[in-house]
Write an enzyme that holds these catalytic residues in place. Sequence first.
Site, PDB file in Angstrom:
ATOM      1  N   ASN A 163       0.673  -1.232  -0.011  1.00  0.00           N
ATOM      2  CA  ASN A 163       0.095   0.058  -0.054  1.00  0.00           C
ATOM      3  C   ASN A 163       0.853   1.291  -0.053  1.00  0.00           C
ATOM      4  OD1 ASN A 163       0.759  -0.657   2.570  1.00  0.00           O
ATOM      5  ND2 ASN A 163      -1.148   0.058   3.608  1.00  0.00           N
ATOM      6  N   GLU A 267       4.456  -5.430  11.065  1.00  0.00           N
ATOM      7  CA  GLU A 267       3.514  -4.670  11.317  1.00  0.00           C
ATOM      8  C   GLU A 267       2.294  -5.178  10.465  1.00  0.00           C
ATOM      9  OE1 GLU A 267       0.540  -2.778  10.066  1.00  0.00           O
ATOM     10  OE2 GLU A 267       2.011  -1.167   9.203  1.00  0.00           O
ATOM     11  N   CYS A 304      -2.917   1.238   6.784  1.00  0.00           N
ATOM     12  CA  CYS A 304      -2.759   0.265   8.079  1.00  0.00           C
ATOM     13  C   CYS A 304      -3.676   0.914   9.047  1.00  0.00           C
ATOM     14  CB  CYS A 304      -1.372   0.351   8.433  1.00  0.00           C
ATOM     15  SG  CYS A 304      -0.087   0.132   7.304  1.00  0.00           S
TER      16      CYS A 304
END
Lengths: 535, 535
Positions: A163, A267, A304
């Site tokens: 992303n 993450e 995120c």
Amino acid sequence: MTLPLSVTGQQFIAGRRVASGEATLPGLRAADGEPTGYRFYPASREEAAAAALAAEQAFPVYSQTSPEVRARFLDTLADELDLLGEDFFAIAHQETALPLARLQGERARTSNQLRMFAGVLRRGDAFGVRIDTALPARQPLPRPDLRQYLTALGPVAIFGASNFPLAFSTAGGDTASALAAGCPVVVKAHPGHMATAELTAQAIVRAVEKAALPAGVFNMIFGTDIGAELVRHPAIQAVGFTGSLRGGKALWQIAQQRPQPIPVFAEMSAINPLLILPQALATRAEALAKELVASFTLGCGQFCTKPGLILVLRGEGMARFTQTLKEAVDQAPAQTMLNAPTLAHYQDGISAFEAHPDMQRLGGNDEAVRGQAQARLYQAPVSLLLAQDPLLQHEVFGPLAVLVEVADEAEMQAVLRAIQGQLTATVHAESDDGPLAQRLLPALSEKAGRVLFNGYPTGVEVCDAMVHGGPWPATTDSRGTSVGTKSIERFLRPVCLQNVPAALLPPAVQDANPLNLLRLINGQWTREAISPSVD
Amino acid sequence: MTLPLSVTGQQFIAGRRVASGEATLPGLRAADGEPTGYRFYPASREEAAAAALAAEQAFPVYSQTSPEVRARFLDTLADELDLLGEDFFAIAHQETALPLARLQGERARTSNQLRMFAGVLRRGDAFGVRIDTALPARQPLPRPDLRQYLTALGPVAIFGASNFPLAFSTAGGDTASALAAGCPVVVKAHPGHMATAELTAQAIVRAVEKAALPAGVFNMIFGTDIGAELVRHPAIQAVGFTGSLRGGKALWQIAQQRPQPIPVFAEMSAINPLLILPQALATRAEALAKELVASFTLGCGQFCTKPGLILVLRGEGMARFTQTLKEAVDQAPAQTMLNAPTLAHYQDGISAFEAHPDMQRLGGNDEAVRGQAQARLYQAPVSLLLAQDPLLQHEVFGPLAVLVEVADEAEMQAVLRAIQGQLTATVHAESDDGPLAQRLLPALSEKAGRVLFNGYPTGVEVCDAMVHGGPWPATTDSRGTSVGTKSIERFLRPVCLQNVPAALLPPAVQDANPLNLLRLINGQWTREAISPSVD
């Protein structure tokens, strides 16, 4: 558009371009899934090993370079990124469907992030120096001279995210912080933007050459299944990852199963709860609803930190809020996602929500637009959250959010206990909500890496104070962050030198303090040199 | 000696003593394995869960206490330990065979360690505050107000070591650093010194009461197999362990297999290589040999940092060194080990060395002394080390060391690459050895948490600069240490507050800096308050 010839699809190993076998990995356009015309060579096991060994070979020299040498290298790399031109952005746009302005902003963020780490090296606080000088006359035993500093962990394997094809990818935060720490890297190019990765890698190689550093400081391999092989290689000493829970967890498990396990900072996943307290709801119902839809559909919900769970304390304004939310979601335009697998995952997520008997659809355009995602808003009973229903705990990557009405403060506290670890948690509150917000703050801080008020979590500032991390499953280690200057600590470990002769001490711990570091000396923070002992 | 009645063998759960079932765990005397007369109740699963929940319940209050409150608590606890009298030491000696003077010294170390953490809290550097103030006029986007500080991870499960029944056990370094961080603890009492653990726990409970803290801040359970249950409990958020590779790895794996994995800092295993360079060998052969035997047989070789691998660069003095080593080992007196299982493990270790075809016994008294351990010295060819023979990589806990002759610098570098991670590495060098030592130092720093010159690693100073850690298998995470002030960081995680109203900010990040912390504000380290913004 003609294809820049320089994209060869080969591995980057110690400054050389290497390939074996066939270039079987086609680059694909995000908009329609058609080939871009670029093809890439999946790295063989031997090539993955060669990349890891190249990084290992560069480690002894690179890890011992002065902070100024590394700072200049990072500045040079930032300049190289800033020189990337139209061709680069055209390819990045083709591969990700991200708008040009967004990609240009992300490039600025990425090069500024590299410059920020150059600043950290010059400021010197990443050395963490602690010195306790000798006390030869102490009773019952003398104290030796002890000097602690932080040193590089070793070669780092890096897996970027789809992303953010620049800021969380080839030259992104993991690469920047690992290189700043003194760790050579092996990047596994993201399969969603391989040409973007290749052009970025070429910029890094130019910076390595200009800085006259060992070529193995930077390496990159292409492939889809080769990541596990890379993480298993004994030369790799740490892993940085940004992506899905499934992907992060898989690499993390491989790292734990090695004969010598290594730290992984992944993450992975967050639903980023956003709480609306009564006065905020009463006074800002419509504005909140519109801003929220703008936030969770921003960039097609592919952040995120997308606010995916809206927790509203029932009260005045609820009906207006819900109605405005519904209208805004219905009107949200369809958007192209990063790639076809991402769209397919999003559609699977929607199907799971539709199939759940307790999930009520509140809004979202039903019209199918080929290859595009439509926003969706669902409402769930609070009982589902309290029962830790998996559907409400897992991130749906894309423009989807869930609204939950919460009856009172006690129920809100129970909800906060029931949810998993998060990257962010947000509170919307007006002044009368203050005491309630204060009572909720400890629980929010316990569950999230970042707690924000009266805003939206999708902006992640790159600075000293940022935390882009949080308890599992947000990350594999809540003690780290993948954004901000503290992220360098993931790739550093302390070493203590005891009674090492002055002539052999590294500059960071020398008496004269030639790097002008702030050091903890005999319990006091100081930039002063250590005076020669009188005894 | 009459048995103090106060040792009841029950669990400590939130200030209450709890037991179910039968007291089936007998305390044993180290010297002869006979019962001490004390009996302990193995905790049931329900009791382990109750202890974890008690810690969880104390967490919201305890983690939010001011650093001064926690500092006073640690000082009070130190005072309580210092009040432990003859009865306590008599029991500790019975259970561990450690001499009285050693136990008294260890008590002083343990209470001073608690006071050191009180000092850390008052000094304030464990908050790690980083603040970037708002830039509302910044283009293209304003910067929000961002304030990062470190906060407690949650309840910590602690597994102490047999070899330091005070300093690495119930009130040892893991407990001290977790309590300082704001984490309630659940200690699994070491089965080798349960009465010592119980009397220590009573002192902790008195300190908790005097400090008027929630009773669940400290809990302790007895048992042999209950540790896994404790680590699996969802309330537990981190683990501290000191002990064997096998035990540490088992708990670490359990922690990784939880639905929510948690960090484990386990200090496990090291052979602590000691290098002797040519001039040191030529000038100090006999003294080195005598000091080395004294070091590896000190306390019956039961130190985590016992120098177990002696690497000598072949040269002048080798014959004198070897001969003196042999004589000193032959003359070393038999000693009582901490307990019967430890002695049995040591004897198994010796058997493995005796059975290995390439291992040559150089010294050690053969006479069997019932229940006691005799020192042993073996010599191994360097090829065994280079081939990573497992026998040479694994710690033998007890008074055993291995001598390896190394031909030249290249072979020494190869040996350093072949060995695993270590707590310590030691170099003996004279001035002419300086250049060689300098070339070896990077490899030593890469493999060990502490590198020392011209000394012996068995002394571990408790201070700011100490590192008692190192790469796997020395520990599960080379970024931590279990001794020294940095150990508190194992139990802290960063949180970032974004645009949180001033009235709701915790003291550490308030503008006025009421805790007088050294903070990183807009890129500058300062103790200054933040001036009110003018815009």
